[in-house]
Design an enzyme around this catalytic site. Structure first.
Site, mmCIF file in Angstrom:
data_model
loop_
_atom_site.group_PDB
_atom_site.id
_atom_site.type_symbol
_atom_site.label_atom_id
_atom_site.label_comp_id
_atom_site.label_asym_id
_atom_site.label_seq_id
_atom_site.Cartn_x
_atom_site.Cartn_y
_atom_site.Cartn_z
ATOM 1 N N GLY A 114 0.798 -1.228 0.000
ATOM 2 C CA GLY A 114 0.000 0.000 0.000
ATOM 3 C C GLY A 114 0.828 1.275 0.000
ATOM 4 N N SER A 117 -5.105 10.291 9.142
ATOM 5 C CA SER A 117 -6.183 10.048 8.170
ATOM 6 C C SER A 117 -7.117 11.251 8.215
ATOM 7 C CB SER A 117 -6.955 8.786 8.577
ATOM 8 O OG SER A 117 -8.173 8.684 7.878
ATOM 9 N N TYR A 151 -10.837 3.521 14.954
ATOM 10 C CA TYR A 151 -9.902 4.056 13.954
ATOM 11 C C TYR A 151 -9.844 5.580 14.056
ATOM 12 C CZ TYR A 151 -7.789 4.810 9.337
ATOM 13 O OH TYR A 151 -6.963 5.188 8.303
ATOM 14 N N LYS A 169 -6.603 7.817 15.129
ATOM 15 C CA LYS A 169 -6.028 8.767 14.163
ATOM 16 C C LYS A 169 -6.057 10.204 14.699
ATOM 17 C CE LYS A 169 -4.820 5.854 10.876
ATOM 18 N NZ LYS A 169 -3.393 5.512 10.723
HETATM 19 P P1 NAD Z 1 -2.503 -1.393 3.567
HETATM 20 O O1 NAD Z 1 -3.366 -2.342 4.350
HETATM 21 O O2 NAD Z 1 -2.504 -1.445 2.095
HETATM 22 O O3 NAD Z 1 -1.003 -1.497 4.062
HETATM 23 C C1 NAD Z 1 -0.699 -1.405 5.428
HETATM 24 C C2 NAD Z 1 0.526 -2.233 5.713
HETATM 25 O O4 NAD Z 1 0.750 -2.171 7.104
HETATM 26 C C3 NAD Z 1 0.323 -3.702 5.336
HETATM 27 O O5 NAD Z 1 1.430 -4.191 4.628
HETATM 28 C C4 NAD Z 1 0.166 -4.381 6.670
HETATM 29 O O6 NAD Z 1 0.658 -5.715 6.690
HETATM 30 C C5 NAD Z 1 0.990 -3.469 7.569
HETATM 31 N N1 NAD Z 1 0.599 -3.623 8.958
HETATM 32 C C6 NAD Z 1 -0.646 -3.742 9.459
HETATM 33 N N2 NAD Z 1 -0.585 -3.932 10.770
HETATM 34 C C7 NAD Z 1 0.726 -3.925 11.105
HETATM 35 C C8 NAD Z 1 1.428 -4.091 12.308
HETATM 36 N N3 NAD Z 1 0.787 -4.336 13.467
HETATM 37 N N4 NAD Z 1 2.774 -4.022 12.290
HETATM 38 C C9 NAD Z 1 3.439 -3.824 11.132
HETATM 39 N N5 NAD Z 1 2.822 -3.677 9.956
HETATM 40 C C10 NAD Z 1 1.484 -3.728 9.947
HETATM 41 O O7 NAD Z 1 -2.954 0.047 4.085
HETATM 42 P P2 NAD Z 1 -2.538 1.488 3.522
HETATM 43 O O8 NAD Z 1 -3.693 2.037 2.807
HETATM 44 O O9 NAD Z 1 -1.242 1.439 2.845
HETATM 45 O O10 NAD Z 1 -2.435 2.266 4.910
HETATM 46 C C11 NAD Z 1 -1.211 2.848 5.343
HETATM 47 C C12 NAD Z 1 -1.539 3.899 6.371
HETATM 48 O O11 NAD Z 1 -2.380 4.904 5.788
HETATM 49 C C13 NAD Z 1 -2.318 3.360 7.572
HETATM 50 O O12 NAD Z 1 -1.876 4.009 8.756
HETATM 51 C C14 NAD Z 1 -3.727 3.763 7.266
HETATM 52 O O13 NAD Z 1 -4.533 3.871 8.413
HETATM 53 C C15 NAD Z 1 -3.515 5.098 6.585
HETATM 54 N N6 NAD Z 1 -4.632 5.548 5.744
HETATM 55 C C16 NAD Z 1 -5.022 4.807 4.676
HETATM 56 C C17 NAD Z 1 -6.087 5.258 3.911
HETATM 57 C C18 NAD Z 1 -6.588 4.478 2.730
HETATM 58 O O14 NAD Z 1 -7.611 4.881 2.143
HETATM 59 N N7 NAD Z 1 -5.945 3.412 2.300
HETATM 60 C C19 NAD Z 1 -6.732 6.459 4.233
HETATM 61 C C20 NAD Z 1 -6.292 7.174 5.327
HETATM 62 C C21 NAD Z 1 -5.229 6.719 6.093
#
Ligand code: NAD
Length: 253
Positions: A12, A134, A147, A151
């Site tokens: 991600g 977020s 969540y 955040k």
């Molecule tokens: P994703 O699920 O695609 O990737 C997240 C990664 O973090 C994964 O590889 C997962 O294995 C890893 N992960 C999860 N729990 C973990 C842990 N306990 N220890 C180590 N690694 C862990 O998600 P993303 O969209 O890439 O999200 C990344 C960040 O962005 C997160 O903090 C998420 O809350 C934030 N975010 C995402 C979005 C969205 O729309 N995708 C929006 C706002 C904020």
């Protein structure tokens, strides 16, 4: 050479941040809880220091972070990015354990990451920490109370660390992604649709409708903002909460 650490860096947003820094010639370390994703990252990028570590595991994180410090001789950019969407549902239906897991990964993981970053960067008298919050950390988010709470807490952590570390030349900023295209949001849409008894496409349309630019964002949009914060153009930017979201107007269903 810029030395970078990204948590949750095997998939991600985190993976795109790591890859974009690699493109600039940076030395990059990542950790992630998913061993399969870590192996994929290693096979795609042999020069990345990558380990399977859960950000909530204090001993595991300490060992990994010590290794990064020893091999890199310090760190310039730390992205406390690992997060999980947590359960979706009305608060009266939420399970305490699921609440705790969500808060632990998003908030406690950032604490362990930032504690180490602060120790190293204070000695260096320079560095940048970015914390992935977020738009849910700027707005409430119905059916996503753990969540949104975690955040919001990350914004408090950002502001506080910017105050603690600013005097020694270390910058700390939060990035608030809007809904990012990809697997994670597809899973979130499914859970929210189920929790609200609605159709998944209706929830998707609601997300877009709540954004002024009527768009989702990409992982590259978020990586761009981290690279900007790490650039000389952002050398006086600290304690800020940067939404990369096309301007959220509402999270209400
Ligand atoms: P994703 O699920 O695609 O990737 C997240 C990664 O973090 C994964 O590889 C997962 O294995 C890893 N992960 C999860 N729990 C973990 C842990 N306990 N220890 C180590 N690694 C862990 O998600 P993303 O969209 O890439 O999200 C990344 C960040 O962005 C997160 O903090 C998420 O809350 C934030 N975010 C995402 C979005 C969205 O729309 N995708 C929006 C706002 C904020």
């Amino acid at each position: 050479m810029t030395r970078v650490l990204v948590t949750g860096g095997a998939a991600g947003i985190g993976r795109r941040i790591a890859e974009r820094f690699l493109d600039t010639g940076a030395r990059v370390a990542i950790c992630d809880a998913d061993p399969v994703a870590v192996d994929q990252m290693k096979s795609s990028h042999a020069n990345v220091l990558a380990e399977t570590v859960d950000v909530t595991d204090e001993a595991g994180m300490d060992a990994f972070l010590s290794r990064v410090e020893a091999e890199f001789g310090g760190i310039d950019v730390v992205c406390a990015n690992a997060g999980t969407g947590g359960p979706a549902g009305r608060i009266e239906d939420l399970d305490y354990e699921a609440w705790q897991d969500c808060v632990a990964v998003n908030l406690h993981g950032a604490f362990l990451t930032c504690r180490w970053a602060a120790r190293v960067m204070r000695k260096q008298k320079q560095g940048l920490i970015t914390i992935t919050s977020s738009t849910s950390g700027q707005w409430g988010h119905p059916y996503r109370s753990p969540y949104a709470s975690a955040k919001w807490a990350l914004i408090g952590l950002t502001k506080t660390l910017a105050m603690e570390l600013g005097p020694v030349g270390v910058r700390v900023n939060a990035i608030c992604p809007g809904a990012v295209e990809g697997d994670r949001m597809e899973r979130v849409l499914e859970r929210e649709a189920q929790a609200g008894g609605r159709d998944k496409e209706e929830v998707r349309a609601q997300y877009v409708q709540g954004v002024s630019m009527r768009t989702w964002v990409t992982a590259d949009d978020i990586a761009d903002s981290v690279l900007f914060l790490a650039s000389p153009a952002a050398s006086k930017i600290s304690g800020q909460v940067l939404a990369v979201d096309g301007h959220t107007e509402t999270n209400a269903p």
